[in-house]
Design an enzyme around this catalytic site. Sequence first.
Site, PDB file in Angstrom:
ATOM      1  N   SER A 235     -17.022  25.232  14.871  1.00  0.00           N
ATOM      2  CA  SER A 235     -16.676  25.248  16.295  1.00  0.00           C
ATOM      3  C   SER A 235     -15.511  26.206  16.504  1.00  0.00           C
ATOM      4  CB  SER A 235     -16.222  23.856  16.758  1.00  0.00           C
ATOM      5  OG  SER A 235     -17.269  22.944  16.672  1.00  0.00           O
TER       6      SER A 235
ATOM      7  N   ASP B  87     -22.575  13.460   6.557  1.00  0.00           N
ATOM      8  CA  ASP B  87     -21.593  14.549   6.532  1.00  0.00           C
ATOM      9  C   ASP B  87     -20.319  14.067   5.818  1.00  0.00           C
ATOM     10  OD1 ASP B  87     -20.591  17.061   7.260  1.00  0.00           O
ATOM     11  OD2 ASP B  87     -19.691  16.267   9.112  1.00  0.00           O
TER      12      ASP B  87
END
Length: 276
Positions: free
Chosen positions: A203, A74
């Site tokens: 999120s 990532d």
Amino acid sequence: MLNKARAEKYAVGAFNCNNMEIVQAIIQAADEERAPVIVQASQGAIKYAGIEYIVAMTRTAASKASVPVALHLDHGTSFEQIMQCIRAGFSSVMFDGSKLPVEENISVTKQVLAASRPAGISVEAELGKIGGTEDDITVDERDAMFTDPREARDFVDNTGVGSLAVAIGTAHGAYKGKPELDFERLSEISSLLDIPIVLHGSSGVPDEDIKEAVSRGICKVNIDTNIRQAFTRKCRQVLEEKPEEIDPRKVLGPAREAAVEIIREKIRVFGSSGKA
Ligand code: G3H
Ligand code: ZN
């Protein structure tokens, strides 16, 4: 994995790991939901846990599961870091050149692709800037960071990258207010690209907005902060209830369960439940 998601209009969850319990939670959740899943590690996670541990833990957990599992780097920011991950056994990588001038982003993305393709490694790139929730920026500055749909098209044509992370109003970390996603921009990007599109900073984005983004072409949804919150909240709760507890298993075990719960919920929202 992502092309299938794109064809069937759902998104694969890409969940960040830092330690053994979170790796186990991600794969347990995916297995229970019968969902394909991406375990991803940031450069910070690799520095913390060690690249060999990340690979070995994911491989071990994946070997016990009966769903497809990918291991993804990532926000890789250097060619060297990407090569290390490929050598260590990662199955896909992200090159994040979003802080570079676009020409340089294109050129390094191309180098990464040239080195990854022969190894069968897929590559995600980023265009536009996905900031943090702590960045103190005005609305105009925020809009200027967004991915330009035409530029995205040129970027993909030029590089041949496998998937693209776009900036459409999400940010990394915990939001102070409600995030405002630019859905029209997403649809325009989607209509111009024929590769999977990735949502970062997911999120805290309301479930309905995630579903809307998936319906408009998002095929990979990255979640980190929500797992950290669930995990550490549970650790804190156990220690508050039993301040004398000294057994790490009694603290980290429930935290792992809390992580499984939140990851299962996310997988259901992304529509990848039952898609393995
Ligand atoms: O690359 C990782 C994700 O974009 C995570 O973002 O911490 O806001 O969930 P998040
Ligand atoms: Zn991200």
